[in-house]
Design a protein around this motif. Structure first.
Motif, short mmCIF file in Angstrom:
data_model
loop_
_atom_site.label_atom_id
_atom_site.label_comp_id
_atom_site.label_asym_id
_atom_site.label_seq_id
_atom_site.Cartn_x
_atom_site.Cartn_y
_atom_site.Cartn_z
N PRO A 83 0.74 -1.14 0.16
CA PRO A 83 0.00 0.09 0.05
C PRO A 83 0.86 1.23 -0.10
N THR A 84 1.99 1.16 0.47
CA THR A 84 3.06 2.27 0.42
C THR A 84 4.10 2.29 -0.67
N GLY A 85 4.00 1.40 -1.45
CA GLY A 85 5.21 1.37 -2.45
C GLY A 85 5.45 2.42 -3.44
N ASN A 86 4.19 2.87 -3.62
CA ASN A 86 4.17 4.13 -4.79
C ASN A 86 4.27 5.41 -4.00
N LEU A 87 4.53 5.75 -2.50
CA LEU A 87 4.35 6.85 -1.79
C LEU A 87 5.66 7.10 -1.27
N ASP A 88 5.88 8.24 -0.95
CA ASP A 88 7.27 8.60 -0.31
C ASP A 88 6.96 8.24 1.07
N SER A 89 8.01 8.28 1.72
CA SER A 89 7.81 7.94 3.29
C SER A 89 6.96 8.54 4.33
N GLN A 90 6.92 9.64 3.83
CA GLN A 90 6.02 10.39 4.95
C GLN A 90 4.33 9.92 4.62
N MET A 91 4.19 9.92 3.50
CA MET A 91 2.72 9.52 2.93
C MET A 91 2.55 8.01 3.46
N GLY A 92 3.57 7.29 3.11
CA GLY A 92 3.56 5.78 3.58
C GLY A 92 3.33 5.67 5.02
N ASP A 93 3.93 6.74 5.65
CA ASP A 93 3.61 6.56 7.55
C ASP A 93 2.16 6.61 7.61
#
Ligand SMILES: Nc1ncnc2c1ncn2[C@@H]1O[C@H](COP(=O)(O)OP(=O)(O)OP(=O)(O)O)[C@@H](O)[C@H]1O
Ligand SMILES: [Mg+2]
Lengths: 412, 220
Positions: free
Chosen positions: B168-178
């Motif tokens: 779910p976080t593969g395409n997001l930068d780390s902040q959005m992933g968090d």
């Protein structure tokens, strides 16, 4: 449930403007052609004034004669009608009339070409003309061979303008003077029985030679009590014709009483009087309509199939969140039906416009095409058939996509 | 909640047969948060698809919420998916033709709800992911993180027991992933079972336990 899908369909169509435009264009154009064609056919074949009794009227439109050396078809002569078409069982009223063809009228030295028919008095009671002024002629006029003429509105306007009185005036037709007794509304040329510009009693002919002719320029219409009487009327008439001694040099004379549709099919498929081609014509028209409908349907199927890939992700998502194949088929079919109904509506409005233009253009003499309710319902029926036809196959293909594969594709 | 016993799955193309999963035994308890890790092509997505009933195993048995998955019809499988599972995909998979709220409503379409109920539930789910103000936007008008939050709202709107998240976080930068992971943890705390595929050890650390796959096999 349906409402939900219709809303969804409208949203998708609103977003996919290009696809929607292309589809609507194809559908509405096809429907336009279809509606104009049906309006034309309706106009030719369906009972309209003055042929208000077309449903129970048979016509005797032609005769075929055969000899050892050959055969031929043509209009009937008075002799055959006089001997065979009077007092047929089941017939309430009989009218004979002849097609003189075009004659020249002169007004202020200017030539006016007008169509002339010679009729009897029954003609005016079987057909229900819209009488604008005066009267039509009756049995007394006919029997006493009075030189009277009924003219149509256009002829009246061309000869006398709109204002001045015409009743009692006389016009010269083919070198003889006829008194104008009535003016009737124009009748479109496609109604061959009723169409004309001038009508005179055929008893006013210069001499009685026509009464001895097998072949001539006569037709007859027979008003039956009901359609159920058609078979025995036909049988009796054909038997009487067959029993007539054929004219010199010929062996066989054949004629038949037809509905107008049967007459038209005879014109299209061949001129022999002894076989009916109505079934074939009906079949041909149906086939043509079907093939014609197939074009935009295939086009839409094609467009839809090409969109499967584009919509693969959506299909996968819906499957993942609980859509069954059935749900998807319903969704896509409804999308198509909504699309085609919209196309149908646009096509309908366009055909109203186009038929109006045809009417006003004078392209077809005295045309009065209307988009009537029947034609509209046919159009709508076609639209739905369209929608379902063009929706089912692509929908089935879409629904069968493996969700696992369709979800592999790229993101939105 | 999810029970896999000796599950194998292979893909046949014209020439080759790939054994994507080989005798997997796995038990995911109700309320658990499980991470699945492994190199590319090791079968993680395949495993998730099996758990979510999008695909069926060639061998072995699978049960979801106590119900053995066998030869159910397409309709009843679809029904089970609809009730029990919520998917979050790596590349969002929002329907581009539909607005945010229409996207979130998708799982509710296949239930008997009035359009008002659907709208209310969707609005509530969007509230949970903090997107109440973007209801009528189109997906293309949102940032990647916002799009994935819409996808989360869509996955939770039907209150499924299981959330299956494929990177779910593969395409997001780390902040959005968090942010997304915070959401998943929150849902898990509320009692939801979460299975998440990830490449990122930092993310996997936040799960209760990690299942590692290599070449279709489970490794310790
Ligand atoms: N539809 C398919 N047809 C053929 N082979 C497939 C199919 N789907 C997956 N595979 C194969 O199965 C194996 C496992 O694929 P899967 O998608 O589960 O890997 P993954 O672990 O999710 O990889 P990634 O981390 O790259 O997403 C791969 O070798 C892949 O090539
Ligand atoms: Mg994967």
């Amino acid at each position: 449930m349906i409402r939900k899908y219709v809303q969804l369909a409208l949203k998708v169509l609103a977003r996919r403007k290009f696809f929607t435009f292309i589809s609507l264009f194809g559908i509405s154009l096809t429907l336009l052609v279809l509606m104009v064609t049906t309006a034309l056919l309706d106009h030719v074949f369906a009972p309209h004034p003055p042929e208000v009794h077309a449903g129970r009227t048979l016509g005797i439109y032609g005769v075929s004669v055969q000899s050892e050396t050959g055969s031929g078809t043509g209009f009937l002569g008075y002799k055959v009608l006089d001997a065979c078409a009077r007092d047929l069982p089941g017939v309430e009223e009989t009218s004979f009339f002849r097609l003189h063809g075009y004659v020249s009228l002169y007004r202020n030295g200017e030539k006016l070409r007008s169509f002339l028919k010679g009729t009897d008095a029954s003609y005016w009671s079987i057909l229900d003309f819209d009488l604008l002024e005066g009267r039509t002629f009756d049995a007394t006029d006919f029997d006493q061979r009075r030189p009277v003429v009924v003219i149509n509105r256009t002829t009246r306007e061309k000869l006398f303008g709109r204002q001045s009185a015409v009743l009692g005036q006389s016009i010269e037709i083919d070198g003889r003077r006829f008194e104008i007794v009535g003016v009737v509304e124009d009748v479109p040329i496609v109604r061959i029985v009723a169409y004309s510009d001038l009508w005179v009693p055929y008893s006013t002919a210069r001499n009685d030679d026509y009464q001895q002719q097998y072949r001539g320029d006569f037709m007859a219409i027979l008003l039956a009590g009901s359609r159920a009487d058609f078979p025995r009327i036909r049988a009796e008439f054909e038997a009487r014709v067959a029993a007539m001694p054929p004219p010199d040099g010929f062996d066989v004379v054949r004629s038949g009483a037809d509905t107008f549709f049967e007459f038209m099919s005879r014109q299209i498929f061949g001129d022999r009087m002894e076989t009916s081609h109505a079934g074939r014509l009906r079949w041909l028209l149906t086939l043509l309509a079907f093939l014609f409908l197939l074009l935009p349907t295939l086009n839409l199927v094609n467009l839809n199939l090409s969109r499967i890939l584009e919509r693969a992700s959506e299909i996968g998502v819906r499957r993942a969140f609980g859509a069954s194949c059935g749900h998807l088929v319903v969704q896509f079919v409804i999308e198509n039906v909504v699309l085609t109904l919209l196309g149908g509506l646009i096509g309908f409005l366009l055909s109203v416009l186009v038929l109006g233009v045809i009417n006003r253009s004078g392209f077809i003499p005295y045309a009065d095409f209307g988009v009537n309710l029947r034609v509209f319902l046919w159009g709508m029926l076609f639209a739905v058939v369209f929608g379902v036809l063009s929706g089912v196959f692509p929908a089935w293909r879409m629904a069968r996509l493996d969700p696992v594969v369709s979800l592999k594709g790229s993101s939105t | 909640m999810i029970h896999l016993e000796n599950v194998s799955k292979s893909y046949r193309t014209e020439r080759i047969e790939t054994l994507a999963l080989d005798s997997i035994n796995l038990e995911v308890e109700t309320g658990e948060f499980v991470a699945i890790m492994g190199p590319s092509g090791c079968g993680k997505t395949t495993l998730l698809n099996l758990m979510g009933l999008l695909d069926t195993p060639d061998q072995g048995t699978l049960s979801l919420d106590g119900e053995a998955i066998g030869k159910q019809s397409d309709r009843s499988l679809s029904r089970l998916r609809n009730r029990k599972v919520g998917f979050i995909f790596q590349n969002f998979h929002l329907v581009g033709d539909l607005s945010v709220v229409d996207n979130v409503e998708i799982p509710l379409l296949y239930r008997t709800l009035s359009s008002r109920e659907r709208r209310e539930l969707a609005a509530e789910a969007l509230g949970r992911v903090g997107l109440s103000s973007r209801i009528s936007h189109l997906p293309a008008q949102l940032s990647g993180g916002q799009q994935q939050r819409v996808a989360v709202a869509r996955a939770i709107v039907g209150r499924p027991q299981v959330l299956l998240a494929d990177e779910p976080t593969g395409n997001l930068d780390s902040q959005m992933g968090d942010e997304i992971l915070d959401l998943l943890e929150e849902l898990n705390r509320d009692g939801g079972t979460v299975v998440m595929v990830t490449h990122d050890p930092r993310m996997a650390e936040r799960a209760h336990r990690t299942v590692r796959l290599f070449d279709g096999r489970q490794v310790q």
